[in-house]
Design a protein around this motif. Structure first.
Motif, PDB file in Angstrom:
ATOM      1  N   GLY A  65      -5.805  -7.896  22.148  1.00  0.00           N
ATOM      2  CA  GLY A  65      -6.241  -7.535  20.849  1.00  0.00           C
ATOM      3  C   GLY A  65      -5.627  -6.678  19.871  1.00  0.00           C
ATOM      4  O   GLY A  65      -6.265  -6.224  19.020  1.00  0.00           O
ATOM      5  N   GLY A  66      -4.437  -6.356  20.234  1.00  0.00           N
ATOM      6  CA  GLY A  66      -3.488  -5.728  19.110  1.00  0.00           C
ATOM      7  C   GLY A  66      -2.885  -6.921  18.269  1.00  0.00           C
ATOM      8  O   GLY A  66      -3.047  -8.223  17.991  1.00  0.00           O
ATOM      9  N   LEU A  67      -1.835  -6.311  17.462  1.00  0.00           N
ATOM     10  CA  LEU A  67      -1.185  -7.266  16.710  1.00  0.00           C
ATOM     11  C   LEU A  67       0.490  -7.360  16.900  1.00  0.00           C
ATOM     12  O   LEU A  67       1.263  -7.896  16.174  1.00  0.00           O
ATOM     13  CB  LEU A  67      -1.017  -6.655  15.048  1.00  0.00           C
ATOM     14  N   GLY A  68       0.832  -6.693  18.180  1.00  0.00           N
ATOM     15  CA  GLY A  68       2.235  -6.452  18.244  1.00  0.00           C
ATOM     16  C   GLY A  68       3.103  -5.895  17.170  1.00  0.00           C
ATOM     17  O   GLY A  68       4.152  -6.223  17.154  1.00  0.00           O
ATOM     18  N   GLY A  69       2.571  -4.922  16.585  1.00  0.00           N
ATOM     19  CA  GLY A  69       3.083  -4.381  15.485  1.00  0.00           C
ATOM     20  C   GLY A  69       3.056  -2.828  15.317  1.00  0.00           C
ATOM     21  O   GLY A  69       2.335  -2.196  15.941  1.00  0.00           O
ATOM     22  N   SER A  70       4.081  -2.364  14.150  1.00  0.00           N
ATOM     23  CA  SER A  70       3.982  -0.983  14.068  1.00  0.00           C
ATOM     24  C   SER A  70       2.894  -0.942  12.699  1.00  0.00           C
ATOM     25  O   SER A  70       2.357  -1.757  12.352  1.00  0.00           O
ATOM     26  CB  SER A  70       5.344  -0.337  13.520  1.00  0.00           C
ATOM     27  N   SER A  71       2.682   0.447  12.230  1.00  0.00           N
ATOM     28  CA  SER A  71       1.789   0.780  11.211  1.00  0.00           C
ATOM     29  C   SER A  71       2.471   1.723  10.334  1.00  0.00           C
ATOM     30  O   SER A  71       3.419   2.581  10.528  1.00  0.00           O
ATOM     31  CB  SER A  71       0.429   1.426  12.113  1.00  0.00           C
ATOM     32  N   ILE A  72       1.957   1.737   9.227  1.00  0.00           N
ATOM     33  CA  ILE A  72       1.979   2.590   8.048  1.00  0.00           C
ATOM     34  C   ILE A  72       0.886   3.359   7.882  1.00  0.00           C
ATOM     35  O   ILE A  72      -0.227   2.784   7.247  1.00  0.00           O
ATOM     36  CB  ILE A  72       2.787   1.946   6.898  1.00  0.00           C
ATOM     37  N   TYR A  73       0.659   4.642   7.771  1.00  0.00           N
ATOM     38  CA  TYR A  73      -0.439   5.534   7.419  1.00  0.00           C
ATOM     39  C   TYR A  73      -0.170   6.375   6.138  1.00  0.00           C
ATOM     40  O   TYR A  73       0.789   7.277   6.431  1.00  0.00           O
ATOM     41  CB  TYR A  73      -0.638   6.372   8.772  1.00  0.00           C
ATOM     42  N   ILE A  74      -0.950   6.043   5.196  1.00  0.00           N
ATOM     43  CA  ILE A  74      -0.780   6.751   3.949  1.00  0.00           C
ATOM     44  C   ILE A  74      -1.818   7.840   3.882  1.00  0.00           C
ATOM     45  O   ILE A  74      -2.960   7.285   3.867  1.00  0.00           O
ATOM     46  CB  ILE A  74      -0.501   5.941   2.748  1.00  0.00           C
ATOM     47  N   PHE A  75      -1.502   9.067   3.998  1.00  0.00           N
ATOM     48  CA  PHE A  75      -2.587  10.099   4.061  1.00  0.00           C
ATOM     49  C   PHE A  75      -2.667  10.784   2.486  1.00  0.00           C
ATOM     50  O   PHE A  75      -1.539  11.030   1.944  1.00  0.00           O
ATOM     51  CB  PHE A  75      -2.716  11.147   5.063  1.00  0.00           C
ATOM     52  N   THR A  76      -3.961  11.007   1.883  1.00  0.00           N
ATOM     53  CA  THR A  76      -3.868  11.483   0.653  1.00  0.00           C
ATOM     54  C   THR A  76      -4.694  13.014   0.411  1.00  0.00           C
ATOM     55  O   THR A  76      -4.525  13.400  -0.648  1.00  0.00           O
ATOM     56  CB  THR A  76      -4.586  10.523  -0.444  1.00  0.00           C
ATOM     57  N   GLU A  77      -5.024  13.272   1.564  1.00  0.00           N
ATOM     58  CA  GLU A  77      -5.645  14.910   1.561  1.00  0.00           C
ATOM     59  C   GLU A  77      -5.559  15.534   2.791  1.00  0.00           C
ATOM     60  O   GLU A  77      -5.530  14.778   3.902  1.00  0.00           O
ATOM     61  CB  GLU A  77      -7.095  14.801   1.059  1.00  0.00           C
ATOM     62  N   PHE A  78      -5.466  16.776   2.844  1.00  0.00           N
ATOM     63  CA  PHE A  78      -5.410  17.865   3.930  1.00  0.00           C
ATOM     64  C   PHE A  78      -4.178  17.422   4.629  1.00  0.00           C
ATOM     65  O   PHE A  78      -3.359  16.437   4.100  1.00  0.00           O
ATOM     66  CB  PHE A  78      -6.731  17.485   5.000  1.00  0.00           C
ATOM     67  N   HIS A 114      -0.251  11.781  -3.655  1.00  0.00           N
ATOM     68  CA  HIS A 114      -0.846  12.780  -4.175  1.00  0.00           C
ATOM     69  C   HIS A 114      -1.787  12.055  -5.460  1.00  0.00           C
ATOM     70  O   HIS A 114      -2.734  12.698  -5.846  1.00  0.00           O
ATOM     71  CB  HIS A 114      -0.341  14.130  -4.280  1.00  0.00           C
ATOM     72  N   ASP A 115      -1.169  11.157  -5.937  1.00  0.00           N
ATOM     73  CA  ASP A 115      -2.031  10.415  -7.125  1.00  0.00           C
ATOM     74  C   ASP A 115      -1.602   8.969  -7.038  1.00  0.00           C
ATOM     75  O   ASP A 115      -0.920   8.304  -6.067  1.00  0.00           O
ATOM     76  CB  ASP A 115      -1.563  11.071  -8.307  1.00  0.00           C
ATOM     77  N   ALA A 116      -2.526   8.299  -8.034  1.00  0.00           N
ATOM     78  CA  ALA A 116      -2.581   6.761  -7.913  1.00  0.00           C
ATOM     79  C   ALA A 116      -1.380   6.236  -8.352  1.00  0.00           C
ATOM     80  O   ALA A 116      -0.829   5.414  -7.854  1.00  0.00           O
ATOM     81  CB  ALA A 116      -3.853   6.322  -8.777  1.00  0.00           C
ATOM     82  N   GLN A 117      -0.661   7.143  -9.303  1.00  0.00           N
ATOM     83  CA  GLN A 117       0.746   6.112  -9.751  1.00  0.00           C
ATOM     84  C   GLN A 117       1.727   6.369  -8.336  1.00  0.00           C
ATOM     85  O   GLN A 117       2.526   5.555  -8.365  1.00  0.00           O
ATOM     86  CB  GLN A 117       0.930   6.996 -10.817  1.00  0.00           C
TER      87      GLN A 117
END
Length: 293
Positions: A65-78, A114-117
């Motif tokens: 059920g996976g994708l056999g891959g790694s992940s990129i997690y972008i967090f924008t608050e806290f 921290h911002d869209a740009q």
């Protein structure tokens, strides 16, 4: 090949399993690759919990059920919940010792913006990062948690600012869809909700998806960022929560006690080729789990 024959061909888009057959069924098998899936809900509804769960499950092979891959997690608050991610990683390694490495966090790349740009700039760096292909596992999942936080105070409600904001929406979503299609990625973004006051048939008279209205914690809400952003995503999942007071008998006590119990519901608002589906779920130590009805 006729149009009729083309319609009969199976949809071969890979999907990332949530790890729960009940919730996977709502999505027709899981989170689809080559597209953008939005998780929308109020604070505490389970959006971040589900995203963390997906980053670990993405490392499993497709046969599990996976994708056999790694992940990129972008967090924008806290601050990023590293402790919770480590807990999930340890639990999944214990369940799949031969499929997930001892340190699963090494295949999850975390970055704050921290911002869209800045997000636009980071997405350009991500494409170069993926193209270099120096990760142990190929990148197969991008998470942005949350998209709404990037636009909370940067733009005003003037026509010029609203136009610039919409252009930024299409820039971000176009870049994400380009990455998803080029590299076969799943893209998941979280969105917040705002209180909605108006007619009961849709937003501004427009009904988007399978639900006429979204209700959570006893109030009517709508996804943040409005209709312009809604047209930038492929699928939308609404995570609702409701508090219910229940009476609890306490042993040797003269009377019952009132306690609060949280009920959470997973709603598929819209997705290509899928009808409406919903399921209640709970958040456990091992992640989000749907409840059979």
């Amino acid at each position: 090949m006729t149009p009729q024959n083309l319609m009969l061909l199976p949809l071969s888009t890979p999907k990332l399993s949530i790890g729960c057959p009940i919730l996977d069924h709502c999505l027709g098998g899981g989170i689809a690759c080559n597209s953008i899936t939005e998780l929308v809900g109020e604070s505490g509804s389970g959006k971040t919990q589900l995203c963390l769960q997906l980053t670990v499950r993405a490392q499993l092979p497709p046969s599990h059920g996976g994708l056999g891959g790694s992940s990129i997690y972008i967090f924008t608050e806290f601050s990023f919940p590293f402790r919770r991610l480590q807990q999930l990683g340890n639990l999944y390694h214990a369940s799949y010792p031969n499929l997930i490495r001892l340190e699963p966090l090494e295949d999850i790349y975390v970055h704050g913006v921290h911002d869209a740009q800045e997000l636009i700039h980071v997405l350009g760096d991500i494409e170069a990062f993926i193209a270099i292909d120096h990760t142990r596992l190929p990148v197969k999942l991008i998470v942005i948690d949350s998209i709404a936080a990037l636009f909370r105070s940067q733009y005003q409600t003037t026509p010029a600012d609203l136009k610039r904001r919409s252009e930024m929406f299409f820039n971000i979503s176009g870049t994400l869809k380009g990455l998803a299609n080029k590299y076969g990625l799943a893209v998941v973004v979280t969105n917040q909700v705002v209180d909605f006051i108006g007619p009961h048939h849709g937003v501004n008279g427009v009904r988007l998806g399978n639900l006429e209205s979204l209700d959570t914690s006893g109030r009517r809400v709508s996804p943040a960022l409005g209709l312009a952003w809604a047209h930038c995503i492929n699928s939308r999942v609404f995570l609702a929560r409701h508090e219910q007071s229940i009476e609890v008998d306490i042993r040797n006590a003269p009377s019952t006690s009132i306690c609060s119990q949280t009920h959470r519901t997973f709603h598929l608002v819209f997705a290509p080729h899928l009808a409406y589906a919903s399921a209640e779920f709970v958040i456990k130590k091992e992640g989000i789990v749907g409840l059979s009805q």
